[in-house]
Scaffold this motif. Sequence first.
Motif, PDB file in Angstrom:
ATOM      1  N   UNK A   1       0.827  -1.209   0.000  1.00  0.00           N
ATOM      2  CA  UNK A   1       0.000   0.000   0.000  1.00  0.00           C
ATOM      3  C   UNK A   1       0.859   1.257   0.000  1.00  0.00           C
ATOM      4  N   UNK A   2       0.208   2.388  -0.175  1.00  0.00           N
ATOM      5  CA  UNK A   2       0.943   3.643  -0.333  1.00  0.00           C
ATOM      6  C   UNK A   2       1.653   4.095   0.941  1.00  0.00           C
ATOM      7  N   UNK A   3       1.042   3.796   2.097  1.00  0.00           N
ATOM      8  CA  UNK A   3       1.657   4.246   3.349  1.00  0.00           C
ATOM      9  C   UNK A   3       3.015   3.546   3.536  1.00  0.00           C
ATOM     10  N   UNK A   4       3.021   2.241   3.316  1.00  0.00           N
ATOM     11  CA  UNK A   4       4.276   1.492   3.453  1.00  0.00           C
ATOM     12  C   UNK A   4       5.298   1.935   2.407  1.00  0.00           C
ATOM     13  N   UNK A   5       4.800   2.157   1.185  1.00  0.00           N
ATOM     14  CA  UNK A   5       5.666   2.611   0.098  1.00  0.00           C
ATOM     15  C   UNK A   5       6.333   3.940   0.483  1.00  0.00           C
TER      16      UNK A   5
END
Lengths: 168, 420
Positions: free
Chosen positions: A153-157
């Motif tokens: 997901x974007x948060x982890x990215x």
Amino acid sequence: MVIRGRAHKFGSNIDTDGIIPARYLNVSEPEELARHCMEDVDPDFLKKMEPGDVIVAGANFGCGSSREHAPLAIKAAGISCVIASSFARIFYRNAINIGLPLLESGEAYQRIEEGDILEVDLENGTIKDVNKGVTLTAKPYPPFMREIISSGGLVEYTRRRIKGLDGN
Amino acid sequence: MNLVERILAAHSGRSKVSPGDFIMPRLDLILANDITAPLAIKEFRRLGLKRVFDPGKIVFVPDHFTPNKDIPSAEQAKMVREFAREQGIIYFEVGRLGIEHVLLPEQGLVLPGEVVIGADSHTCTYGALGAFATGMGSTDIAMAMATGDTWMKVPETIKVIYHGRVGQWVGGKDLILYTIGQIGVDGALYAALEFSGEAVKNISMDGRFTMANMAIEAGAKAGIFEVDEKTLLYLKPRAKRPYAVYQGDNDAEYSRVIEFDVSSIEPQVSLPHSPANAVPLSKTKGVKIDQVVIGSCTNGRLEDLEIAARILEGAKIHPDVRLIVIPGSSKVYLDALKEGLIEIFVSAGAVVSPPTCGPCLGGHMGILAAGEKCLSTTNRNFVGRMGHPSSEVYLSNPAIAAASAIAGQITGPEEVIQGD
């Protein structure tokens, strides 16, 4: 990962007001939003569906507002993925960001019928309609989006990116 | 490169970008509201960062369910307010604000050549100023608050050229409804729309905001105008920092060029339940209505209220109709008051609401009961958009809305203005 679920078919231009009416946006908890998922499109949807089921729709699914509450409501309702001929741009981003898998296939929309049992392989982008005995392939994600998905997901990215930036 | 590509290249440190390229443009402004900011704040917290990248480039506007319509909305607004205070984010409070897309240009917070993202689909409004502005969801906004950039695919651009000069009572709203009617709600999916031609050069800035605002209703990522004398005149008293004006090359490429001769188009009305159901006014006259709304990020600017007041002056609203007028910002409200417009509205039997998105998205301030019909200057008429799922919304410009409020049915100004 292979998903197995029943198809629930919708038409084209399903908008975010239909997916989650704005009157319920005074909260943002996914479980609360899920209680009203697709309410104005099909008031009986939640009674018909079971966790793991799949939404199959026509063109421009998720058009309208930028509300991330729409993919959140679908995901929290237990829908495992959405297959559509095409997706509205903001909905597409939002779904990827929050981890609701999307598959783009016009052929799938043409051939799959309400209630068909589907087996969806997210890794390969294949959609098997068990009732029809056919296997279809969805349009692959662009490499950049695959990076976001594989990061979780974007948060982890972004977390990784920030660490990378700090390290430099 | 065309205008959009020029702006995106300049923001990603590249000499050239082409449609389909993945880029990470730096952002000049990031926006969220009382519905989308709470989710963004939660996602931002998950990163474990203490501070946003630059509080001076982030704006929170609590405009959707404010003044708070219920306890959960009040809790959401409180969360947004407290985070803004903690971080020093630009924040506008009830009574000193406006609908975000009316407010930000008015405050000089968006300027030509900039790249702006907002957790609101109508962020594309700022294209009227020659900015590249696009809507995203809360998580995208949250990550941008941390890094100051975002990922983006360079869109293809569709150029729409409007020839001719529009007739009386035809404005930006009619041109955009007509365009959506022609190309459909996914006619510009993933693409940018560049509006040009003689007809839009003659349209006011307020009319251009209306057009760019509804680019999303054709599925577009952005809607944009080239900067001209009107833009510069608008910016002169407002812009508080320098800006760059970009132009497309003479040999710029477009995925499609669409040309319309608009000199003979009528005012447009979009029938329920899609903005693409646009028909000429004459085809929908006589539909009885229960409510009229004049306002929103689409048509809540001063010019919109001036047009409505011209028609409502000295008239009385039909006994079976409720007219709700919503100035788009505190400034619009005050200007309308000074010009005597508010008195005209109230004397005619309208109710004037504080600036809010309110009924446009079925929030509050004019929700429809089962089976009711509303003619509205807002941007969407989806099922249940303004209330009960069996209610119906028709979309039009402010002149048609005002005239219809007097007549009790959808009609044009010439039918209700006496002595002209």
